[in-house]
Design a protein around this motif. Structure first.
Motif, PDB file in Angstrom:
ATOM      1  N   LEU A  31      47.291  56.349  42.923  1.00  0.00           N
ATOM      2  CA  LEU A  31      47.807  55.702  44.126  1.00  0.00           C
ATOM      3  C   LEU A  31      46.965  54.485  44.504  1.00  0.00           C
ATOM      4  CD1 LEU A  31      48.770  58.799  46.330  1.00  0.00           C
ATOM      5  CD2 LEU A  31      50.321  57.161  45.249  1.00  0.00           C
ATOM      6  N   VAL A  32      45.656  54.612  44.326  1.00  0.00           N
ATOM      7  CA  VAL A  32      44.766  53.469  44.595  1.00  0.00           C
ATOM      8  C   VAL A  32      45.086  52.320  43.651  1.00  0.00           C
ATOM      9  CG1 VAL A  32      42.375  52.665  44.518  1.00  0.00           C
ATOM     10  CG2 VAL A  32      42.909  54.878  45.554  1.00  0.00           C
ATOM     11  N   LEU A  33      45.268  52.642  42.371  1.00  0.00           N
ATOM     12  CA  LEU A  33      45.606  51.613  41.392  1.00  0.00           C
ATOM     13  C   LEU A  33      46.982  51.009  41.679  1.00  0.00           C
ATOM     14  CD1 LEU A  33      44.308  53.296  38.106  1.00  0.00           C
ATOM     15  CD2 LEU A  33      43.382  51.254  39.220  1.00  0.00           C
ATOM     16  N   MET A  87      40.215  38.808  36.364  1.00  0.00           N
ATOM     17  CA  MET A  87      40.234  39.999  37.215  1.00  0.00           C
ATOM     18  C   MET A  87      41.509  40.809  36.988  1.00  0.00           C
ATOM     19  SD  MET A  87      37.406  40.094  38.759  1.00  0.00           S
ATOM     20  CE  MET A  87      37.756  41.344  40.001  1.00  0.00           C
ATOM     21  N   ARG A  88      42.605  40.126  36.723  1.00  0.00           N
ATOM     22  CA  ARG A  88      43.859  40.817  36.429  1.00  0.00           C
ATOM     23  C   ARG A  88      43.747  41.602  35.124  1.00  0.00           C
ATOM     24  NH1 ARG A  88      48.921  37.639  38.624  1.00  0.00           N
ATOM     25  NH2 ARG A  88      47.993  36.516  40.366  1.00  0.00           N
ATOM     26  N   ILE A 112      41.439  48.779  33.218  1.00  0.00           N
ATOM     27  CA  ILE A 112      41.045  49.973  33.982  1.00  0.00           C
ATOM     28  C   ILE A 112      42.247  50.902  34.169  1.00  0.00           C
ATOM     29  CG2 ILE A 112      40.302  50.812  36.247  1.00  0.00           C
ATOM     30  CD1 ILE A 112      38.525  48.333  36.447  1.00  0.00           C
ATOM     31  N   THR A 113      43.391  50.319  34.504  1.00  0.00           N
ATOM     32  CA  THR A 113      44.610  51.112  34.699  1.00  0.00           C
ATOM     33  C   THR A 113      44.993  51.839  33.422  1.00  0.00           C
ATOM     34  OG1 THR A 113      45.405  49.540  36.361  1.00  0.00           O
ATOM     35  CG2 THR A 113      47.027  51.044  35.396  1.00  0.00           C
ATOM     36  N   SER A 123      45.271  56.746  30.197  1.00  0.00           N
ATOM     37  CA  SER A 123      45.001  57.400  28.910  1.00  0.00           C
ATOM     38  C   SER A 123      44.219  58.689  29.104  1.00  0.00           C
ATOM     39  CB  SER A 123      44.220  56.456  27.983  1.00  0.00           C
ATOM     40  OG  SER A 123      44.960  55.300  27.699  1.00  0.00           O
ATOM     41  N   ILE A 124      43.206  58.637  29.949  1.00  0.00           N
ATOM     42  CA  ILE A 124      42.376  59.822  30.205  1.00  0.00           C
ATOM     43  C   ILE A 124      43.211  60.929  30.844  1.00  0.00           C
ATOM     44  CG2 ILE A 124      40.451  60.732  31.574  1.00  0.00           C
ATOM     45  CD1 ILE A 124      39.179  57.880  31.225  1.00  0.00           C
TER      46      ILE A 124
END
Length: 216
Positions: free
Chosen positions: A86-88, A107-108, A114-115, A120-121
């Protein structure tokens, strides 16, 4: 005709396809409360990896067996994962519609990486939980390692996971039929990939145990 025999290749193929369709539908239905998504995906991969390996489990019975067995452990983990997602999602919303529209390209790219890593994790946790009985701490650590060591494979799985929805949006008039067909194929492919990786882990553990026994 031979192709109509229960043990013929055609009938076996149709049986597997039917089970995979049932699994996808069960997963969607059981994920509606949101809180149950973790247990639903774990149960789906518990059965689908057995099917991909050539076993013939009862799709419905095995699904709910895994669902009930793993619900208590995977649900708190999933709730934390949901919060992170939700944060992402909020960050991506800001990127396209909010104050972050002027965010520099580097930054994008960082946000995209990161997303993808977080996705994946999280995605690795479900089949890992379906295959092994482990602690929550070890589950998280193993999923992180599994995702990072298999980045190219996770890219393919990412594409195959979301491809059905892109195709459905493009050909919306045949959306349901396309979704059933493409998700069935993608589930089989993803289950094969995960089963291969988890089988390697199992063999590695067995070899280490054998060496330890010989050393003793």
């Amino acid at each position: 005709m031979n192709i109509l025999r229960p043990d013929s290749e055609v009938m076996e193929f149709l049986g597997k396809a039917t089970d995979l369709i049932i699994l996808n539908l069960l997963c969607v239905l059981c994920s509606i409360p949101i809180i149950t998504i973790g247990a639903s995906f774990t149960a789906k991969y518990y059965v689908s990896m057995k099917i991909a390996k050539g076993e013939e489990p009862s799709a419905v019975k095995s699904f709910f067996k895994s669902f009930c067995l793993n619900f208590k452990q995977i649900t708190p983990v999933w709730m934390v994962e949901l919060l992170v997602l939700l944060v992402l999602a909020f960050d991506w919303y800001n990127l396209f519609f909010g104050m972050a529209r002027s965010m520099p390209i580097p930054m994008r790219v960082v946000l995209a990486v990161i997303t993808f890593l977080v996705w994946s994790i999280i995605y690795c946790m479900f089949p890992f939980m379906a295959r092994f009985q482990t602690t929550t701490k070890d589950l998280v650590k193993a999923s992180i390692v599994m995702a990072i060591l298999n980045i190219p494979r996770m890219v393919l799985i990412f594409i195959v996971t979301f491809l059905p929805y892109i195709i459905c949006a493009w050909y919306i008039q045949w959306g349901l039929g396309i979704w059933i067909l493409v998700t069935t194929v993608s589930l089989y492919y993803i289950s094969k990939e995960f089963d291969t990786q988890l089988e390697m882990i199992t063999k590695g553990e067995d070899e280490n145990e054998s060496r330890n026994n010989e050393a003793c």
